[in-house]
Scaffold this motif. Structure first.
Motif, PDB file in Angstrom:
ATOM      1  N   SER A   1     -18.652  73.087  12.098  1.00 29.63           N
ATOM      2  CA  SER A   1     -19.259  73.518  10.843  1.00 29.63           C
ATOM      3  C   SER A   1     -20.709  73.933  11.004  1.00 29.63           C
ATOM      4  CB  SER A   1     -19.160  72.399   9.804  1.00 29.63           C
ATOM      5  OG  SER A   1     -19.943  71.289  10.202  1.00 29.63           O
ATOM      6  N   THR A   2     -21.206  74.648   9.999  1.00 25.99           N
ATOM      7  CA  THR A   2     -22.593  75.106   9.979  1.00 25.99           C
ATOM      8  C   THR A   2     -23.370  74.448   8.844  1.00 25.99           C
ATOM      9  OG1 THR A   2     -21.960  77.001   8.619  1.00 25.99           O
ATOM     10  CG2 THR A   2     -21.997  77.317  11.020  1.00 25.99           C
ATOM     11  N   PHE A   3     -22.895  73.305   8.373  1.00 23.38           N
ATOM     12  CA  PHE A   3     -23.572  72.540   7.333  1.00 23.38           C
ATOM     13  C   PHE A   3     -23.393  71.058   7.644  1.00 23.38           C
ATOM     14  CE2 PHE A   3     -19.237  73.245   5.971  1.00 23.38           C
ATOM     15  CZ  PHE A   3     -18.845  72.047   5.391  1.00 23.38           C
ATOM     16  N   THR A   4     -23.887  70.211   6.782  1.00 22.56           N
ATOM     17  CA  THR A   4     -23.877  68.783   7.060  1.00 22.56           C
ATOM     18  C   THR A   4     -23.517  67.990   5.809  1.00 22.56           C
ATOM     19  OG1 THR A   4     -25.194  66.951   7.999  1.00 22.56           O
ATOM     20  CG2 THR A   4     -26.356  68.533   6.599  1.00 22.56           C
ATOM     21  N   ASP A   5     -23.483  66.685   5.963  1.00 20.25           N
ATOM     22  CA  ASP A   5     -23.203  65.741   4.880  1.00 20.25           C
ATOM     23  C   ASP A   5     -24.358  64.751   4.875  1.00 20.25           C
ATOM     24  OD1 ASP A   5     -22.345  63.342   3.572  1.00 20.25           O
ATOM     25  OD2 ASP A   5     -20.244  63.897   3.848  1.00 20.25           O
ATOM     26  N   PRO A   6     -25.177  64.730   3.832  1.00 22.12           N
ATOM     27  CA  PRO A   6     -26.339  63.835   3.842  1.00 22.12           C
ATOM     28  C   PRO A   6     -26.009  62.371   4.138  1.00 22.12           C
ATOM     29  CG  PRO A   6     -26.560  65.414   2.068  1.00 22.12           C
ATOM     30  CD  PRO A   6     -25.176  65.618   2.644  1.00 22.12           C
ATOM     31  N   SER A   7     -24.813  61.930   3.761  1.00 26.19           N
ATOM     32  CA  SER A   7     -24.467  60.526   3.998  1.00 26.19           C
ATOM     33  C   SER A   7     -24.134  60.236   5.458  1.00 26.19           C
ATOM     34  CB  SER A   7     -23.290  60.113   3.109  1.00 26.19           C
ATOM     35  OG  SER A   7     -22.063  60.645   3.567  1.00 26.19           O
ATOM     36  N   TYR A   8     -24.014  61.277   6.278  1.00 23.15           N
ATOM     37  CA  TYR A   8     -23.791  61.077   7.714  1.00 23.15           C
ATOM     38  C   TYR A   8     -25.090  60.801   8.466  1.00 23.15           C
ATOM     39  CZ  TYR A   8     -19.012  63.091   7.437  1.00 23.15           C
ATOM     40  OH  TYR A   8     -17.692  63.356   7.163  1.00 23.15           O
ATOM     41  N   HIS A   9     -26.222  60.959   7.795  1.00 27.65           N
ATOM     42  CA  HIS A   9     -27.515  60.847   8.473  1.00 27.65           C
ATOM     43  C   HIS A   9     -27.946  59.385   8.539  1.00 27.65           C
ATOM     44  CE1 HIS A   9     -28.582  65.170   8.860  1.00 27.65           C
ATOM     45  NE2 HIS A   9     -27.564  65.249   8.010  1.00 27.65           N
ATOM     46  N   LEU A  10     -27.987  58.850   9.762  1.00 24.59           N
ATOM     47  CA  LEU A  10     -28.227  57.426  10.000  1.00 24.59           C
ATOM     48  C   LEU A  10     -29.390  57.241  10.976  1.00 24.59           C
ATOM     49  CD1 LEU A  10     -24.467  56.457  10.538  1.00 24.59           C
ATOM     50  CD2 LEU A  10     -25.759  56.363   8.392  1.00 24.59           C
ATOM     51  N   PRO A  11     -30.614  57.498  10.543  1.00 24.40           N
ATOM     52  CA  PRO A  11     -31.746  57.412  11.472  1.00 24.40           C
ATOM     53  C   PRO A  11     -31.921  56.035  12.091  1.00 24.40           C
ATOM     54  CG  PRO A  11     -32.494  57.632   9.182  1.00 24.40           C
ATOM     55  CD  PRO A  11     -31.030  57.923   9.197  1.00 24.40           C
ATOM     56  N   HIS A  12     -31.534  54.986  11.369  1.00 24.67           N
ATOM     57  CA  HIS A  12     -31.638  53.630  11.913  1.00 24.67           C
ATOM     58  C   HIS A  12     -30.673  53.422  13.074  1.00 24.67           C
ATOM     59  CE1 HIS A  12     -28.920  53.970   8.541  1.00 24.67           C
ATOM     60  NE2 HIS A  12     -28.315  52.834   8.809  1.00 24.67           N
ATOM     61  N   PHE A  13     -29.535  54.112  13.079  1.00 29.92           N
ATOM     62  CA  PHE A  13     -28.637  54.079  14.230  1.00 29.92           C
ATOM     63  C   PHE A  13     -29.229  54.882  15.391  1.00 29.92           C
ATOM     64  CE2 PHE A  13     -24.167  53.235  12.203  1.00 29.92           C
ATOM     65  CZ  PHE A  13     -24.659  52.099  11.586  1.00 29.92           C
ATOM     66  N   TYR A  14     -29.796  56.037  15.081  1.00 30.06           N
ATOM     67  CA  TYR A  14     -30.301  56.911  16.141  1.00 30.06           C
ATOM     68  C   TYR A  14     -31.437  56.247  16.916  1.00 30.06           C
ATOM     69  CZ  TYR A  14     -27.907  60.252  13.050  1.00 30.06           C
ATOM     70  OH  TYR A  14     -27.002  60.890  12.249  1.00 30.06           O
ATOM     71  N   GLU A  15     -32.246  55.464  16.225  1.00 27.78           N
ATOM     72  CA  GLU A  15     -33.312  54.727  16.916  1.00 27.78           C
ATOM     73  C   GLU A  15     -32.722  53.811  17.983  1.00 27.78           C
ATOM     74  OE1 GLU A  15     -36.592  54.860  16.568  1.00 27.78           O
ATOM     75  OE2 GLU A  15     -37.008  55.707  14.578  1.00 27.78           O
ATOM     76  N   LEU A  16     -31.608  53.193  17.667  1.00 32.02           N
ATOM     77  CA  LEU A  16     -30.967  52.273  18.612  1.00 32.02           C
ATOM     78  C   LEU A  16     -30.193  53.029  19.685  1.00 32.02           C
ATOM     79  CD1 LEU A  16     -29.804  49.586  16.032  1.00 32.02           C
ATOM     80  CD2 LEU A  16     -31.847  49.560  17.488  1.00 32.02           C
ATOM     81  N   PHE A  17     -29.596  54.167  19.320  1.00 34.41           N
ATOM     82  CA  PHE A  17     -28.938  54.998  20.329  1.00 34.41           C
ATOM     83  C   PHE A  17     -29.956  55.448  21.393  1.00 34.41           C
ATOM     84  CE2 PHE A  17     -25.626  56.682  17.036  1.00 34.41           C
ATOM     85  CZ  PHE A  17     -24.986  55.452  17.056  1.00 34.41           C
ATOM     86  N   ALA A  18     -31.189  55.706  20.963  1.00 33.51           N
ATOM     87  CA  ALA A  18     -32.230  56.105  21.914  1.00 33.51           C
ATOM     88  C   ALA A  18     -32.506  54.998  22.921  1.00 33.51           C
ATOM     89  CB  ALA A  18     -33.510  56.476  21.164  1.00 33.51           C
ATOM     90  N   LEU A  19     -32.370  53.761  22.500  1.00 28.38           N
ATOM     91  CA  LEU A  19     -32.605  52.618  23.388  1.00 28.38           C
ATOM     92  C   LEU A  19     -31.427  52.343  24.310  1.00 28.38           C
ATOM     93  CD1 LEU A  19     -34.222  49.923  21.051  1.00 28.38           C
ATOM     94  CD2 LEU A  19     -35.353  51.255  22.847  1.00 28.38           C
ATOM     95  N   TRP A  20     -30.230  52.476  23.790  1.00 28.13           N
ATOM     96  CA  TRP A  20     -29.054  51.972  24.497  1.00 28.13           C
ATOM     97  C   TRP A  20     -28.104  53.047  25.008  1.00 28.13           C
ATOM     98  CZ3 TRP A  20     -28.453  48.465  19.656  1.00 28.13           C
ATOM     99  CH2 TRP A  20     -29.441  47.474  19.681  1.00 28.13           C
ATOM    100  N   GLY A  21     -28.295  54.294  24.596  1.00 24.04           N
ATOM    101  CA  GLY A  21     -27.487  55.387  25.116  1.00 24.04           C
ATOM    102  C   GLY A  21     -27.942  55.786  26.510  1.00 24.04           C
ATOM    103  N   GLU A  22     -27.449  56.907  26.981  1.00 23.88           N
ATOM    104  CA  GLU A  22     -27.851  57.381  28.301  1.00 23.88           C
ATOM    105  C   GLU A  22     -29.344  57.728  28.303  1.00 23.88           C
ATOM    106  OE1 GLU A  22     -26.029  56.991  30.682  1.00 23.88           O
ATOM    107  OE2 GLU A  22     -23.928  57.215  30.088  1.00 23.88           O
ATOM    108  N   PRO A  23     -30.080  57.336  29.336  1.00 26.19           N
ATOM    109  CA  PRO A  23     -31.535  57.571  29.381  1.00 26.19           C
ATOM    110  C   PRO A  23     -31.925  59.031  29.156  1.00 26.19           C
ATOM    111  CG  PRO A  23     -30.887  56.080  31.132  1.00 26.19           C
ATOM    112  CD  PRO A  23     -29.608  56.574  30.514  1.00 26.19           C
ATOM    113  N   GLU A  24     -31.121  59.955  29.686  1.00 24.11           N
ATOM    114  CA  GLU A  24     -31.466  61.370  29.547  1.00 24.11           C
ATOM    115  C   GLU A  24     -31.333  61.867  28.106  1.00 24.11           C
ATOM    116  OE1 GLU A  24     -27.221  61.248  31.346  1.00 24.11           O
ATOM    117  OE2 GLU A  24     -29.102  60.113  31.477  1.00 24.11           O
ATOM    118  N   ASP A  25     -30.683  61.092  27.252  1.00 25.01           N
ATOM    119  CA  ASP A  25     -30.516  61.499  25.852  1.00 25.01           C
ATOM    120  C   ASP A  25     -31.478  60.777  24.914  1.00 25.01           C
ATOM    121  OD1 ASP A  25     -28.441  63.252  26.486  1.00 25.01           O
ATOM    122  OD2 ASP A  25     -26.933  61.663  26.361  1.00 25.01           O
TER     123      ASP A  25
END
Length: 380
Positions: A188-212
């Motif tokens: 798709s070329t649009f989004t769903d505002p309720s899919y936006h989870l910045p509090h998850f992304y902060e943790l993904f930055a810590l625990w996901g792959e270092p290059e990401d």
């Protein structure tokens, strides 16, 4: 400068206690609600074991199994320290919903029948986001086991696909690389505002792959700024679907405030509780609570984002009340007590449409009792 938010302090607000409810009452309400949702009567439960090792969460209104519900169920389980139920849901999910090859390899089919046959092949990003977060928390609470219970590796693989899918020319990523925003679907070329989870992304930055790491940090910042655009400046209401500039995406009524939209208030509140993501989140929580405070949940409707009431009634009024109450984690308005008391006295929904309402109900109950927590790695 002292950093606030539970991520830094390890302290989680028990809003029910702050407003006069007793700890033993709160504990009992959380436990009883869990038992009702997972082991209650046929008119209440949403969890269904299969054999000795599997289980699914049923969307009772559509009689299907969705990645939304399965990932929500896993998050409920890890927050409640219920490893057996968590593993059962994850086993079913990997067996029936995960694509091992083809265009969607690494993704999960968003809808399946209770017998495991698929209703749809494509993925829905909210499921992938919650799967990854729940798996990281499971790894940190219980430790990794043999595949597929090597939770942290499973989470990292999900996130890699979300970002890097399509680099080999097959398929599409779930994240838009130009603006760092989550998509509605990979194509798709649009989004769903309720899919936006910045509090998850902060943790993904810590625990996901270092290059990401940098990608996820940028995604957290981008989503916080995006939500300011998607939520109406007066009412605080967000559309179900929206363009990347925040304007409503006009599509069969999804440009209005309706079922998906309810989750925005809860997401913003949890970001504020965990990270103090943005002071705007307090303003937004106040706007949402103010808009609904004089409305009875039985009269909730569909609304345009500027607040005009439409004829169609809310399909999930208890879920809406739950998210409005969860906004109390960020709100400063005197309406908070009204929502806390109203939500406390609202029972679970029973009957055909109970699934979505009660998922949101339980997340709000966990959050407002200080039990929706970040689980850090066992060793540091």
């Amino acid at each position: 400068m002292k950093k606030e938010g539970a991520f830094y302090t390890g302290e989680y607000r028990n809003v029910f206690k702050e407003y006069g409810y007793q700890e033993h009452e709160i504990f009992r309400k959380v436990e009883n609600t869990w038992n009702d949702l997972f082991y209650g009567d046929e008119n209440t439960k949403i969890y269904y074991p299969v054999g000795s090792e599997e289980a699914y969460i049923l969307d009772t209104g559509n009689l299907d199994v969705r990645t939304e519900g399965m990932s929500y169920g896993m998050m409920m389980c890890v927050q409640m320290d219920k490893k057996e139920e968590f593993d059962r849901i994850w086993t079913w999910t990997k067996k029936y919903m995960w694509h091992s090859d083809g265009k969607y390899s690494g993704y999960f089919a968003w809808s399946a029948n209770p017998d495991g046959s698929r209703r749809a092949q494509g993925p829905a990003p909210d499921g992938e986001e919650y799967f990854a977060m729940a798996l990281f928390f499971a790894s940190h609470r219980w430790g990794d086991g043999p595949e597929p219970y090597n939770y942290s590796r499973q989470a990292k693989e999900i996130l890699k696909v979300c970002i890097h899918k399509g680099e080999d020319g097959i398929g599409d990523p779930m994240c838009n690389h130009d603006n760092k925003l989550i998509k509605f679907t990979p194509e798709s070329t649009f989004t769903d505002p309720s899919y936006h989870l910045p509090h998850f992304y902060e943790l993904f930055a810590l625990w996901g792959e270092p290059e990401d790491k940098q990608f996820w940090l940028e995604a957290a910042a981008a989503s916080r700024e995006y939500l300011k655009k998607a939520c109406h400046p007066i009412t605080g209401l967000a559309p179900e679907y929206a363009n990347y500039d925040g304007s409503p995406y006009v599509c069969n009524g999804h440009e209005h405030f309706y079922s998906d939209s309810y989750r925005v208030a809860g997401n913003i509140a949890l970001d504020y509780e965990w990270f103090r993501g943005d002071e705007w989140e307090r303003e937004e929580a106040n706007k949402i609570q103010k808009f609904f405070v004089d409305k009875n949940p039985s009269d909730y409707s569909m609304y345009t984002i500027d607040g005009i009431e439409l004829e169609q009634k809310a399909l999930h009024p208890i879920g809406l009340l739950a998210m409005n109450a969860m906004a109390s984690l960020a709100a400063t308005d005197p309406n908070v007590k009204t929502y806390i008391d109203m939500f406390w006295n609202m029972p679970l929904r029973t009957g055909i449409r109970r699934y979505y309402d009660n998922c949101l109900y339980f997340f709000s109950l966990l959050a407002l009792s200080g039990k929706y927590r970040i689980w850090f790695p066992i060793h540091g």
